[in-house]
Design an enzyme around this catalytic site. Structure first.
Site, PDB file in Angstrom:
ATOM      1  N   THR A   1       0.837  -1.201   0.000  1.00 38.02           N
ATOM      2  CA  THR A   1       0.000   0.000   0.000  1.00 38.02           C
ATOM      3  C   THR A   1       0.877   1.258   0.000  1.00 38.02           C
ATOM      4  OG1 THR A   1      -1.889  -1.099   1.009  1.00 38.02           O
ATOM      5  CG2 THR A   1      -1.736   1.273   1.336  1.00 38.02           C
TER       6      THR A   1
ATOM      7  N   ASP B   1       6.613 -18.565   8.028  1.00 36.70           N
ATOM      8  CA  ASP B   1       5.418 -17.738   8.046  1.00 36.70           C
ATOM      9  C   ASP B   1       4.436 -18.395   8.999  1.00 36.70           C
ATOM     10  OD1 ASP B   1       3.914 -15.617   7.397  1.00 36.70           O
ATOM     11  OD2 ASP B   1       3.424 -16.239   5.352  1.00 36.70           O
TER      12      ASP B   1
END
Lengths: 510, 510
Positions: B213, B266
């Site tokens: 973003t 992760d």
């Protein structure tokens, strides 16, 4: 993928990052977009059909690496083997595929022998970064099945050279380490050689200790033997005392150690795979394994020692090695000297049957040599110890040692003990109640051992000895004043020797 | 211990090893014995009362580092902050004490909150090497209690800056990532700002994706705001869209990522601590968390999604954050554009209520904005979605976005989509049956995104769309020919789009 529009020229950069390969790319690189090649990423370097993996550094200094060059650090340059100026291409390295198995292990699964083999081969080929090796080691440390240890042992043995001896019985003796001065191998090997069994002993140099057997033997003889030279010595003299690092046995182990050491990972599983893979690769058939136990030794309790013994026995049986595990006293250093020259002096005193030779070193060497000789089917059961003593007392072991030294190449002139000396003095009367192996080793290392052959510690008192105030407990030997100051400062703080419950401190006497 | 007889002079060496500190010692060093300082060891560097830990390289090139110098790489020089020529001392670094807790974790024990705090602080202070960070992460990955996750979250939040807002309700919206083009934050923030709630949104730049973003917002406005600048923008406009990397929130997380990424670690636990520590440090009180599920998304099953939700809810409750977890469709990219410029175009089309604005991006942004507005106690229950649509349809959200852009600093002139283009053509007729988020992201990255703002992919077909043979599925945009060739080659191999069960390959049309 190679860059479509060109390549770089190899430049050697005199930066040493052993054991890692490092390469340098200019931030103004003309051929590649350096943003795509970030610092600390792993890249694959290819030149003339040869390739290797390396960690990338970025530089803004054209003198280090110009925009049309690729700088290769000392290790990368040597391992790639291409000349300066040769055309070279780079690409972002795809991580080794075997990392998938590491990830499965992290998730708690059991690795298959094939997966373990792929991991070990990639590690031996320097395809893993230290962080990837750490990931493998820690994942394995959290839980490893005995069958995984077995597969690791086999894979590590197969990752390098394997020696084949033309003998039905190839014996060895190994100690898990941690006890300063414990140089029994240099007495056991000549005894066994005098008896006529084949004992091609390879030993390591010191990693964290003040001396490895290879360092101490090097005081007397050349230890950097090739496999052919080893075979030659053993064929003539039945035994050798060579440096294992020169013959590429279980090279994956050498890479793993570079990560185990800084992280102090010392799991039973890894120790078993490390020791037995080297023995398997070295072609041993029968091994006596010495596990010293003590409050400052590697193994600190009977239950730990038994667990280690059982795992050693299980894996040995599966790979076809006969193993005899011996628990020994690991409460204090063995012999008097600590450091290559001082240890070599003790060893030769025992072989020479000198009156003042350290009795504990002699007794322990005879115990272990006896257990090795008990492997001989032609010897009556339990007679190994007696036979060992005969060979030592008669001077036959000494003669064998002299022949081994000559066969390996006698050292030019024996090094002397370091000439800077300081004595550590008892501050109060009493009995030596404890000796900290770890601390004494550290002081000997600070004094310069094993790099300076003559540096180290000469012990005058051992556990149980009575001491009077003012008695010398040990003497520090150094070759350089800065080391000497470091060692004295540490001994000053705590000598590592406890007399009647109180540690001896602040008692250096120069 | 400092060397008794002198010190070295600092020299800056233009070698970049981000994020690690590297220093260079001459093998001919006049002050220290370089054998004691081996390559890749960690050393402590001290100058004028300041000190840092660094990894050592040895050099033989006096031009890099002379025998009386200590070379400091770019990072070490900047972080130490001492000038060239200043006196500097080195000593072998004692490993961080918190590594003892890591070793306990490796042995299967549970860490205390204090131990976790010490580890996280050492990591944030760059006292851990990558291999030590890997050891911590893997040990934690093998099992971590919910209370350990909680302690990690708190410790990570406390490791850096913490922002305090003078508002009772500080809302945020976060997506766990993995879906290309999913730029809802840039629509949600202006809607929420138009409503009047406080939403100081910080976002990351792309790590492994074609755009974060922050990268996309940067097409329109300055995103590198300090905390004071953020506060200023938010005070005036209720919201901002800033780059989190500039404000030092949860810096330990930024260090951990440098190891998690290459090892592809992760874990749920690490993800929760990472996300919630940043929100806690950012001063958020209410969060909507978007978890996309799909066959090529980060979360691939309902059960995985539920486990992640429960852990997020547990930790959030303990640290006093109100969280609302939303599961969304993660089967395909969102919107049409992938890459900063193309995504910014989609976002502005939605805010402008353009007829051809991507309906899926609009719908998802309204869903999430509605959930955020539902946090407003003054709004009737369940009316958030309706209110969000009013603010979007009326142009109030667009006006808010324009004000936010002006407040942050409008970008000079908008970048354009890359001028090198190629269309990927359907090789057969049918319906789009699957889109591989991972592969499409990879192709967009090869095309140059996010470094080249205009690079990326423009999607013409989405799942369920009928296609005829010869229809364009998407267009690749690049700014440089080498990137363009890489991206085309990968799309050629497999486009990432499956039509009627058969993948589209070998169909590039330039």
């Amino acid at each position: 993928m190679p860059a479509p529009d060109g390549h770089l020229k190899i430049k050697r950069v005199a930066i040493d990052t052993e054991p890692e390969n490092t390469v340098f790319l200019s931030r103004q690189c003309a051929v590649y977009r350096p943003e795509e090649f970030r610092a600390l990423k792993k890249i694959e370097v290819t030149s003339g059909g040869k390739s290797l993996l390396a960690t990338l550094s970025i530089t803004d200094d054209h003198a280090i690496t110009a925009p049309d060059e690729l700088g290769l650090g000392v290790q990368a340059f040597r391992r790639l083997g291409a000349p300066e100026g040769a055309a070279v291409e780079i690409e972002q390295a795809t991580p080794p595929r075997s990392l998938d198995a590491v990830r499965r292990k992290i998730a708690g699964e059991v690795m298959s022998p094939d997966e373990i083999k792929a991991i070990i081969n990639d590690i031996a080929a320097h395809r893993y970064s230290p962080m990837e090796i750490a990931a493998y080691l820690i994942a394995a440390a959290s839980f490893t099945t005995t069958d995984e240890v077995l597969a690791m042992t086999r894979a590590m043995a197969a990752s390098g050279a394997q020696i084949d001896w033309d003998a039905p019985l190839v014996v060895d003796k190994h100690c898990i380490g941690g006890i300063p001065g414990n140089r029994t191998s240099m007495i056991v090997a000549p005894i066994v050689a005098a008896h006529g069994l084949t004992m091609p002993k390879t030993s390591s140099r010191a990693i964290t200790s003040p001396s490895g057997t290879a360092d101490t033997m090097e005081v007397l003889a050349n230890v950097a033997l090739s496999i052919d030279e080893m075979k030659d010595v053993v064929e003539r003299e039945h035994a050798c005392l060579a440096w294992g690092g020169h013959v590429n046995l279980s090279p994956a182990d050498d890479v793993l150690i570079t990560v185990e050491r800084p992280l102090s990972i010392d799991t039973r599983e890894q120790m078993v795979a490390s020791i037995l893979s080297k023995k398997l690769a070295a072609g041993s058939t029968h091994i006596v394994l010495d596990i010293p136990m003590g409050p400052t030794a590697k193994v600190r309790s009977q239950s730990e020692a038994v667990r280690l013994r059982k795992l050693m026995e299980y894996v040995s049986a599966e790979i076809g090695l006969v193993i005899d595990v011996v628990f020994t006293d690991g409460a204090q250093p063995v012999g008097r000297g600590i450091g290559p020259v001082l240890e070599a002096r003790d060893v030769m005193a025992v072989l020479n049957n000198e009156a003042h030779a350290p009795a504990d070193l002699r007794a322990r060497a005879l115990l272990l040599a006896g257990r090795v000789l008990d492997f001989d089917p032609d010897l009556r059961g339990g007679m190994g110890r007696k036979r060992a003593q005969e060979l030592l007392d008669s001077g036959k072991a000494l003669a064998a040692m002299e022949r081994i030294i000559d066969a390996q190449g006698r050292a030019d002139k024996p090094a002397c003990a370091g000439e800077l000396t300081a004595e550590i003095i008892a501050t109060h009367e009493g009995v030596v109640a404890a000796m900290d192996c770890f601390r004494i080793a550290r002081i000997a290392r600070l004094a310069g051992a094993p790099m300076d052959k003559g540096a180290g510690i000469d012990l005058f008192k051992k556990m149980g000895d009575p001491v009077k105030k003012g008695d010398a407990l040990y003497r520090i030997h150094s070759c350089f004043s800065s080391d000497f100051e470091f060692a004295k400062a540490m001994a000053h703080e705590h000598s590592g020797v406890t007399v009647d419950g109180a540690p001896v401190r602040k008692s250096v006497h120069t």
